[in-house]
Design a protein around this motif. Structure first.
Motif, PDB file in Angstrom:
ATOM      1  N   ASP A 190      13.597  11.009   7.346  1.00  0.00           N
ATOM      2  CA  ASP A 190      13.842   9.972   6.347  1.00  0.00           C
ATOM      3  C   ASP A 190      13.562   8.576   6.900  1.00  0.00           C
ATOM      4  OD1 ASP A 190      14.458  11.629   4.263  1.00  0.00           O
ATOM      5  OD2 ASP A 190      16.621  11.620   4.640  1.00  0.00           O
ATOM      6  N   GLN A 191      13.931   8.358   8.164  1.00  0.00           N
ATOM      7  CA  GLN A 191      13.661   7.045   8.762  1.00  0.00           C
ATOM      8  C   GLN A 191      12.152   6.765   8.773  1.00  0.00           C
ATOM      9  OE1 GLN A 191      15.654   7.564  12.557  1.00  0.00           O
ATOM     10  NE2 GLN A 191      17.397   6.331  11.886  1.00  0.00           N
ATOM     11  N   ALA A 192      11.375   7.796   9.085  1.00  0.00           N
ATOM     12  CA  ALA A 192       9.916   7.626   9.110  1.00  0.00           C
ATOM     13  C   ALA A 192       9.395   7.367   7.701  1.00  0.00           C
ATOM     14  CB  ALA A 192       9.258   8.867   9.704  1.00  0.00           C
ATOM     15  N   ILE A 193       9.937   8.088   6.732  1.00  0.00           N
ATOM     16  CA  ILE A 193       9.470   7.923   5.348  1.00  0.00           C
ATOM     17  C   ILE A 193       9.832   6.534   4.823  1.00  0.00           C
ATOM     18  CG2 ILE A 193       9.777   8.734   2.966  1.00  0.00           C
ATOM     19  CD1 ILE A 193       9.883  11.587   4.025  1.00  0.00           C
ATOM     20  N   VAL A 194      11.038   6.063   5.162  1.00  0.00           N
ATOM     21  CA  VAL A 194      11.443   4.715   4.736  1.00  0.00           C
ATOM     22  C   VAL A 194      10.504   3.672   5.339  1.00  0.00           C
ATOM     23  CG1 VAL A 194      13.231   2.936   5.010  1.00  0.00           C
ATOM     24  CG2 VAL A 194      13.859   5.232   4.236  1.00  0.00           C
ATOM     25  N   SER A 195      10.191   3.829   6.624  1.00  0.00           N
ATOM     26  CA  SER A 195       9.273   2.892   7.267  1.00  0.00           C
ATOM     27  C   SER A 195       7.921   2.916   6.544  1.00  0.00           C
ATOM     28  CB  SER A 195       9.104   3.264   8.740  1.00  0.00           C
ATOM     29  OG  SER A 195       7.986   2.623   9.291  1.00  0.00           O
ATOM     30  N   TYR A 196       7.476   4.102   6.199  1.00  0.00           N
ATOM     31  CA  TYR A 196       6.209   4.254   5.472  1.00  0.00           C
ATOM     32  C   TYR A 196       6.280   3.534   4.126  1.00  0.00           C
ATOM     33  CZ  TYR A 196       2.666   6.484   2.577  1.00  0.00           C
ATOM     34  OH  TYR A 196       1.629   6.703   1.703  1.00  0.00           O
ATOM     35  N   GLN A 197       7.408   3.704   3.449  1.00  0.00           N
ATOM     36  CA  GLN A 197       7.519   3.157   2.087  1.00  0.00           C
ATOM     37  C   GLN A 197       7.567   1.639   2.059  1.00  0.00           C
ATOM     38  OE1 GLN A 197      10.925   5.528   0.946  1.00  0.00           O
ATOM     39  NE2 GLN A 197       9.647   6.873  -0.312  1.00  0.00           N
ATOM     40  N   GLU A 198       7.888   1.039   3.219  1.00  0.00           N
ATOM     41  CA  GLU A 198       7.940  -0.423   3.268  1.00  0.00           C
ATOM     42  C   GLU A 198       6.576  -1.037   3.558  1.00  0.00           C
ATOM     43  OE1 GLU A 198      10.878  -0.844   6.256  1.00  0.00           O
ATOM     44  OE2 GLU A 198      12.559  -0.762   4.833  1.00  0.00           O
ATOM     45  N   ARG A 199       5.607  -0.209   3.825  1.00  0.00           N
ATOM     46  CA  ARG A 199       4.306  -0.742   4.234  1.00  0.00           C
ATOM     47  C   ARG A 199       3.358  -0.884   3.055  1.00  0.00           C
ATOM     48  NH1 ARG A 199       3.181   2.595   9.814  1.00  0.00           N
ATOM     49  NH2 ARG A 199       5.359   2.689  10.508  1.00  0.00           N
ATOM     50  N   GLU A 200       2.427  -1.772   3.199  1.00  0.00           N
ATOM     51  CA  GLU A 200       1.402  -1.936   2.177  1.00  0.00           C
ATOM     52  C   GLU A 200       0.084  -1.419   2.742  1.00  0.00           C
ATOM     53  OE1 GLU A 200       0.606  -5.484  -0.657  1.00  0.00           O
ATOM     54  OE2 GLU A 200      -0.556  -5.839   1.168  1.00  0.00           O
ATOM     55  N   ARG A 201      -0.446  -0.414   2.111  1.00  0.00           N
ATOM     56  CA  ARG A 201      -1.706   0.173   2.584  1.00  0.00           C
ATOM     57  C   ARG A 201      -2.844  -0.516   1.856  1.00  0.00           C
ATOM     58  NH1 ARG A 201      -1.240   6.450   2.379  1.00  0.00           N
ATOM     59  NH2 ARG A 201      -2.753   6.309   4.062  1.00  0.00           N
ATOM     60  N   ARG A 202      -3.737  -1.116   2.609  1.00  0.00           N
ATOM     61  CA  ARG A 202      -4.753  -1.946   1.965  1.00  0.00           C
ATOM     62  C   ARG A 202      -6.160  -1.365   2.019  1.00  0.00           C
ATOM     63  NH1 ARG A 202      -1.051  -5.904   3.836  1.00  0.00           N
ATOM     64  NH2 ARG A 202      -2.048  -6.115   5.850  1.00  0.00           N
ATOM     65  N   PHE A 203      -6.417  -0.483   2.950  1.00  0.00           N
ATOM     66  CA  PHE A 203      -7.742   0.143   3.051  1.00  0.00           C
ATOM     67  C   PHE A 203      -8.858  -0.896   3.014  1.00  0.00           C
ATOM     68  CE2 PHE A 203      -4.785   3.183   1.274  1.00  0.00           C
ATOM     69  CZ  PHE A 203      -4.974   4.303   2.084  1.00  0.00           C
ATOM     70  N   GLY A 204      -8.661  -1.992   3.716  1.00  0.00           N
ATOM     71  CA  GLY A 204      -9.689  -3.018   3.810  1.00  0.00           C
ATOM     72  C   GLY A 204      -9.560  -4.131   2.786  1.00  0.00           C
ATOM     73  N   ARG A 205      -8.748  -3.926   1.755  1.00  0.00           N
ATOM     74  CA  ARG A 205      -8.635  -4.952   0.708  1.00  0.00           C
ATOM     75  C   ARG A 205      -7.606  -6.022   1.117  1.00  0.00           C
ATOM     76  NH1 ARG A 205      -8.726   0.100  -1.258  1.00  0.00           N
ATOM     77  NH2 ARG A 205     -10.242   0.727  -2.841  1.00  0.00           N
ATOM     78  N   THR A 206      -7.416  -7.031   0.267  1.00  0.00           N
ATOM     79  CA  THR A 206      -6.380  -8.033   0.532  1.00  0.00           C
ATOM     80  C   THR A 206      -5.158  -7.715  -0.320  1.00  0.00           C
ATOM     81  OG1 THR A 206      -7.046  -9.506  -1.274  1.00  0.00           O
ATOM     82  CG2 THR A 206      -8.168  -9.815   0.851  1.00  0.00           C
ATOM     83  N   SER A 207      -4.022  -8.296   0.076  1.00  0.00           N
ATOM     84  CA  SER A 207      -2.779  -8.122  -0.692  1.00  0.00           C
ATOM     85  C   SER A 207      -2.973  -8.567  -2.131  1.00  0.00           C
ATOM     86  CB  SER A 207      -1.667  -8.979  -0.099  1.00  0.00           C
ATOM     87  OG  SER A 207      -1.030  -8.302   0.943  1.00  0.00           O
ATOM     88  N   GLU A 208      -3.693  -9.699  -2.299  1.00  0.00           N
ATOM     89  CA  GLU A 208      -3.884 -10.266  -3.639  1.00  0.00           C
ATOM     90  C   GLU A 208      -4.666  -9.293  -4.526  1.00  0.00           C
ATOM     91  OE1 GLU A 208      -4.328 -11.851  -0.773  1.00  0.00           O
ATOM     92  OE2 GLU A 208      -2.617 -13.210  -0.910  1.00  0.00           O
ATOM     93  N   GLN A 209      -5.690  -8.680  -3.944  1.00  0.00           N
ATOM     94  CA  GLN A 209      -6.471  -7.713  -4.721  1.00  0.00           C
ATOM     95  C   GLN A 209      -5.584  -6.575  -5.204  1.00  0.00           C
ATOM     96  OE1 GLN A 209      -9.436  -6.952  -1.577  1.00  0.00           O
ATOM     97  NE2 GLN A 209     -10.980  -7.153  -3.192  1.00  0.00           N
ATOM     98  N   LEU A 210      -4.723  -6.109  -4.304  1.00  0.00           N
ATOM     99  CA  LEU A 210      -3.862  -4.985  -4.673  1.00  0.00           C
ATOM    100  C   LEU A 210      -2.922  -5.386  -5.800  1.00  0.00           C
ATOM    101  CD1 LEU A 210      -2.960  -3.579  -1.145  1.00  0.00           C
ATOM    102  CD2 LEU A 210      -4.684  -2.749  -2.720  1.00  0.00           C
ATOM    103  N   ALA A 211      -2.381  -6.625  -5.702  1.00  0.00           N
ATOM    104  CA  ALA A 211      -1.456  -7.101  -6.735  1.00  0.00           C
ATOM    105  C   ALA A 211      -2.193  -7.188  -8.071  1.00  0.00           C
ATOM    106  CB  ALA A 211      -0.887  -8.461  -6.349  1.00  0.00           C
ATOM    107  N   ASP A 212      -3.425  -7.690  -8.048  1.00  0.00           N
ATOM    108  CA  ASP A 212      -4.215  -7.820  -9.275  1.00  0.00           C
ATOM    109  C   ASP A 212      -4.450  -6.467  -9.928  1.00  0.00           C
ATOM    110  OD1 ASP A 212      -4.301 -10.479  -8.929  1.00  0.00           O
ATOM    111  OD2 ASP A 212      -6.357 -10.556  -8.130  1.00  0.00           O
ATOM    112  N   ASP A 213      -4.609  -5.450  -9.059  1.00  0.00           N
ATOM    113  CA  ASP A 213      -4.869  -4.113  -9.595  1.00  0.00           C
ATOM    114  C   ASP A 213      -3.579  -3.352  -9.894  1.00  0.00           C
ATOM    115  OD1 ASP A 213      -7.495  -4.630  -9.393  1.00  0.00           O
ATOM    116  OD2 ASP A 213      -7.814  -3.548  -7.502  1.00  0.00           O
ATOM    117  N   GLY A 214      -2.436  -4.036  -9.709  1.00  0.00           N
ATOM    118  CA  GLY A 214      -1.160  -3.381  -9.988  1.00  0.00           C
ATOM    119  C   GLY A 214      -0.757  -2.374  -8.935  1.00  0.00           C
ATOM    120  N   MET A 215      -1.323  -2.495  -7.727  1.00  0.00           N
ATOM    121  CA  MET A 215      -1.028  -1.494  -6.701  1.00  0.00           C
ATOM    122  C   MET A 215      -0.229  -2.062  -5.531  1.00  0.00           C
ATOM    123  SD  MET A 215      -4.637   0.542  -6.460  1.00  0.00           S
ATOM    124  CE  MET A 215      -5.589  -0.911  -6.072  1.00  0.00           C
TER     125      MET A 215
END
Ligand code: IPE
Ligand code: IPE
Ligand code: MG
Length: 257
Positions: free
Chosen positions: A228-253
């Motif tokens: 669970d500790q590992a999963i929580v750490s995972y859930q707090e991360r933003e996976r971008r796959f090369g994109r920017t945070s703003e792009q992800l927000a624009d796409d609702g992701m």
């Protein structure tokens, strides 16, 4: 032909906060767990099987779909002969003991790695377990045994080349389809226990965009709580796959979408 209908993690961005679909674990630290207790290394390996049992149960409860664990690397043959032999016997015994329980729980069991070096009894036990559980879908449990990431990629490339004489270039998709994990999406979350921070020739190709999580917990002590500790750490991360945070927000992701 493998089912490629899933979206590869490398291309699609999973929702932040979701449970990882595919968790891959390097189960390390059995020897040190035993040494701390003045026990032989083998005791750590036996206890490690129990930890795996608990982790499988917890993974199912959390909704993980694919659990892939590194049990024996192609480099582990370098260990003392009695330890190698113990590990092989433990593998056979555990398989024989657990296979019906795996099946009852709807688990699809597979082994990836080079099997030709295993003794016939082990090869047989693996094939029997894979056949028995072939129709199950609740959890895809994959054990990497005599596995090496470089071996996997090279075998895939060589299979592609062998199929098409004269081929001078190999595509990513062609290699992807020949890898031993061709049935699964790429790992979302990679966990290594035992404090070491390295990949040790595990799923080299597929870990390209996995989130990495390292814990000092020794494998025999790993349980639902540490998962669970590992999963929580995972859930707090933003996976971008090369994109920017703003792009992800624009796409609702994105995180703050
Ligand atoms: C992992 O534990 C199990 C296998 C590699 C088979 P180790 O046996 O590597 O444990 P440590 O790293 O010596 O503590
Ligand atoms: C890696 O563990 C493989 C497994 C857990 C099966 P090791 O303990 O053998 O890895 P290194 O050699 O320390 O990198
Ligand atoms: Mg180790």
């Amino acid at each position: 032909m493998a089912d490629r209908s899933f979206t590869s993690s490398t291309q699609a961005v999973p929702v932040v906060g979701a449970v990882p679909r595919h968790v891959a674990i390097i189960m390390d630290g059995n020897g040190r767990w035993a040494r701390k207790r003045f026990l032989p290394r083998m005791a750590g390996h036996s206890k490690g099987v129990e930890a795996l049992r608990g982790t499988i149960r917890a993974a199912i409860e959390r909704g993980v779909e694919y659990l892939t664990v590194f049990a024996f690397s192609s480099e582990n043959w370098r260990r003392p002969a009695d330890e190698v032999s113990f590990l092989m016997q433990l593998f056979i015994k555990s398989l024989q003991k657990e296979v019906s329980r795996l099946h009852e729980n709807g688990i699809r069991f597979r082994v990836i790695g080079e099997r030709t070096r295993f003794e016939p009894a082990l090869v047989k036990a693996i094939a029997a377990a894979e056949d028995l559980t072939a129709g199950n879908t609740r959890l895809h449990l994959t054990i990497a045994a005599n596995y090496g990431g470089r071996w996997d990629v090279l075998s895939a490339v060589n299979r592609v080349l062998a199929r098409t004489p004269g081929l001078t270039e190999v595509s990513e998709a062609a290699v992807d389809a020949e890898l031993s994990m061709n049935f699964a999406p790429e790992p979302d979350l990679f966990i290594r226990t035992g404090g070491e921070q390295r990949i040790s020739n595990f799923l080299l190709w597929q870990l390209a965009y996995s989130e990495l999580y390292f814990t000092d917990t020794l494998w025999p002590d790993f349980d639902a709580h540490t998962l669970d500790q590992a999963i929580v750490s995972y859930q707090e991360r933003e996976r971008r796959f090369g994109r920017t945070s703003e792009q992800l927000a624009d796409d609702g992701m994105g995180r703050h979408a």
